[in-house]
Design a protein around this motif. Structure first.
Motif, PDB file in Angstrom:
ATOM      1  N   LYS A 269       0.824  -1.214   0.000  1.00  0.00           N
ATOM      2  CA  LYS A 269       0.000   0.000   0.000  1.00  0.00           C
ATOM      3  C   LYS A 269       0.855   1.259   0.000  1.00  0.00           C
ATOM      4  O   LYS A 269       0.357   2.352  -0.280  1.00  0.00           O
ATOM      5  CB  LYS A 269      -0.972  -0.004   1.176  1.00  0.00           C
ATOM      6  N   ARG A 301      -8.179   6.655   7.006  1.00  0.00           N
ATOM      7  CA  ARG A 301      -8.706   5.433   6.402  1.00  0.00           C
ATOM      8  C   ARG A 301      -9.006   5.652   4.917  1.00  0.00           C
ATOM      9  O   ARG A 301      -8.745   4.771   4.090  1.00  0.00           O
ATOM     10  CB  ARG A 301      -9.973   4.985   7.146  1.00  0.00           C
ATOM     11  N   LEU A 305      -7.490   3.563   1.890  1.00  0.00           N
ATOM     12  CA  LEU A 305      -8.332   2.927   0.878  1.00  0.00           C
ATOM     13  C   LEU A 305      -7.871   3.297  -0.527  1.00  0.00           C
ATOM     14  O   LEU A 305      -7.843   2.447  -1.427  1.00  0.00           O
ATOM     15  CB  LEU A 305      -9.795   3.333   1.070  1.00  0.00           C
ATOM     16  N   LEU A 356     -14.407  -2.101  -0.990  1.00  0.00           N
ATOM     17  CA  LEU A 356     -13.647  -0.940  -0.522  1.00  0.00           C
ATOM     18  C   LEU A 356     -14.102   0.348  -1.197  1.00  0.00           C
ATOM     19  O   LEU A 356     -14.074   1.421  -0.592  1.00  0.00           O
ATOM     20  CB  LEU A 356     -12.148  -1.154  -0.758  1.00  0.00           C
ATOM     21  N   GLU A 359     -16.999   1.451   0.709  1.00  0.00           N
ATOM     22  CA  GLU A 359     -16.581   1.998   1.996  1.00  0.00           C
ATOM     23  C   GLU A 359     -16.043   3.416   1.834  1.00  0.00           C
ATOM     24  O   GLU A 359     -16.287   4.288   2.670  1.00  0.00           O
ATOM     25  CB  GLU A 359     -15.512   1.108   2.638  1.00  0.00           C
ATOM     26  N   PHE A 360     -15.306   3.659   0.757  1.00  0.00           N
ATOM     27  CA  PHE A 360     -14.749   4.987   0.504  1.00  0.00           C
ATOM     28  C   PHE A 360     -15.848   6.046   0.505  1.00  0.00           C
ATOM     29  O   PHE A 360     -15.749   7.071   1.190  1.00  0.00           O
ATOM     30  CB  PHE A 360     -14.009   4.991  -0.844  1.00  0.00           C
TER      31      PHE A 360
END
Length: 422
Positions: A269, A301, A305, A356, A359-360
């Motif tokens: 990442k 976060r 992401l 994801l 979620e973003f």
């Protein structure tokens, strides 16, 4: 919050339960533990997937069927698409970079020019910054292309890292000036990076270093010294992360031991390089976000992401390239860790990615209120981040460096990812 645990969930495996149970018994046996220590067995283990798959030029597989393409679709909301699908002057970027590189001396032979043109700079920058001012996109184009060029030319191909002392002292700080506060979003992917300075060859100033210095000089004309130092520290962190990934790749090449998905993404990442890109968006929107605001857990976060999403699509579309180069990759991590084939591994990666993305957007609606100017800037930054994530996916899906070959199964089905908007 989606968890990577589902990647390890046997319910996703296409293998039968009886087969799984048999494998688990073998893995736990004394004989298997002995075999794991055998160098020859480890070498053979590296080839366990190869008989079932082959890498072929894209033109040779045009008429072959695709393996359940709907299962391998990276999905984005249409709100992630900018007004311009791609920047109207994107085609100019490639010649500008080659001319610049030739002038500074880091592009000086046919091979390096071919590499530069193969990067697909028009889509590499044209999609992520489709609505950007051309002066900004040209600077970012040089910034991103130089980065990609160095990563391919130095790190992956030659597997060594060479940066000048002048580079560190001017922009990436010295050991005595290491700025802990710059790493507001990092969770200690590895030990103190200062130690790694001793590994670097710092005797000469390379043309690539001179190019970096020129780019940072241009940034310093418009941005504060504090901001320039922050993005430089993030670039420094990326380089040290690349060294760590290089070690992992060398171990994999030598022993066939691939890190688990969790181990791999602890460093991946960062090596995908999105942290400096996310900071660069502040230059695009002409607003420097207070580092204290960037420490907000929700915003941290969101930044994580962004890194993971870009890494997943990059790994997916470059999978054949990583297989060819014996390089570590998230798909390989899932396949080897869970003893599933690539088809199943592909599916798990896309499911994870799509969760994801959702979620973003949910987190983006849960940020606290700051002052009016900051709120407006964060809103613009979030939208630019969405467009950059989606844009890098479009780049990976269309750039020749990733599309010129395909993975084909033993039954002559093509394993291929796609993008989908809803």
């Amino acid at each position: 919050m989606p968890s990577i645990n589902f990647i390890h969930d046997k319910s996703y495996s296409i293998q039968k339960n009886s087969t799984i149970q048999t494998q688990e018994k073998v893995q736990n046996s004394i004989v298997n533990r002995i075999l794991k220590k055998n160098k020859f067995v480890r070498w053979v283990n590296r080839l366990t997937h190869s008989p079932r798959y082959k890498v072929l030029p894209a033109e040779e597989v045009q008429n072959l069927p695709r393996y359940k393409p709907k299962d391998y679709a990276f999905k984005y909301p249409t709100t992630w698409i900018p007004k311009n699908d791609i920047h109207p002057r994107a085609k100019e970027l490639e010649d500008s970079f080659v001319n610049w590189g030739t002038k500074l001396g880091f592009i000086k032979e046919e091979k390096s020019e071919a590499m530069s043109r193969e990067m697909g700079l028009d889509v590499y920058v044209g999609y992520p910054l489709a609505d950007c001012d051309y002066k900004k996109i040209l600077h970012f184009g040089k910034y991103a292309a130089l980065w990609l060029f160095w990563d391919d030319f130095e790190v992956e191909n030659y597997k060594e890292v060479s940066w000048s002392r002048e580079m560190f002292s001017k922009y990436f700080t010295t050991r005595g000036e290491y700025d802990e506060t710059s790493f507001y979003s990092y969770d200690g992917a590895f030990d103190d990076p200062r130690i790694t300075l001793d590994m670097l060859n710092v005797n000469n100033v390379s043309p690539i270093c001179l190019a970096w210095i020129e780019l940072f000089d241009e940034m310093a004309k418009e941005r504060s010294e504090k901001w320039v130092k922050r993005i430089a520290n993030e670039m420094k962190f990326w380089m040290f992360s690349s060294i760590e990934e290089n070690k992992i790749a060398k171990t994999f090449e030598r022993t066939g031991k691939h890190p688990t998905f969790g181990q791999y993404f602890k460093i991946r990442k960062y090596t995908i390089g999105m942290i400096p890109c996310l900071s660069y968006i502040e230059n695009i929107i002409n607003f420097e976000i207070d580092p204290q605001i960037l420490k907000n857990p929700t915003l941290k976060r969101i930044r994580d992401l962004a890194c993971i999403l870009v890494a997943l699509t990059n790994d997916a579309f470059s999978f054949w390239k990583d297989i060819h180069n014996n390089w570590v990759n998230s798909i390989n991590a899932v396949a080897r860790t869970n003893h599933v084939n690539y088809e199943e591994s592909f599916k798990r990666i896309t499911i994870y990615h799509n969760e994801l993305v959702q979620e973003f957007d949910k987190l983006a609606n849960c940020l606290p209120n700051w002052d009016q100017e900051t709120n407006y800037a964060i809103k613009k930054w979030l939208q630019c981040t969405r467009e950059m994530i989606r844009g890098f996916a479009e780049f990976a899906a269309k750039a020749n460096r990733y599309t010129k070959n395909k993975i084909v199964t033993r039954d002559d089905f093509v394993l291929e990812f796609s993008l989908d908007y809803n």
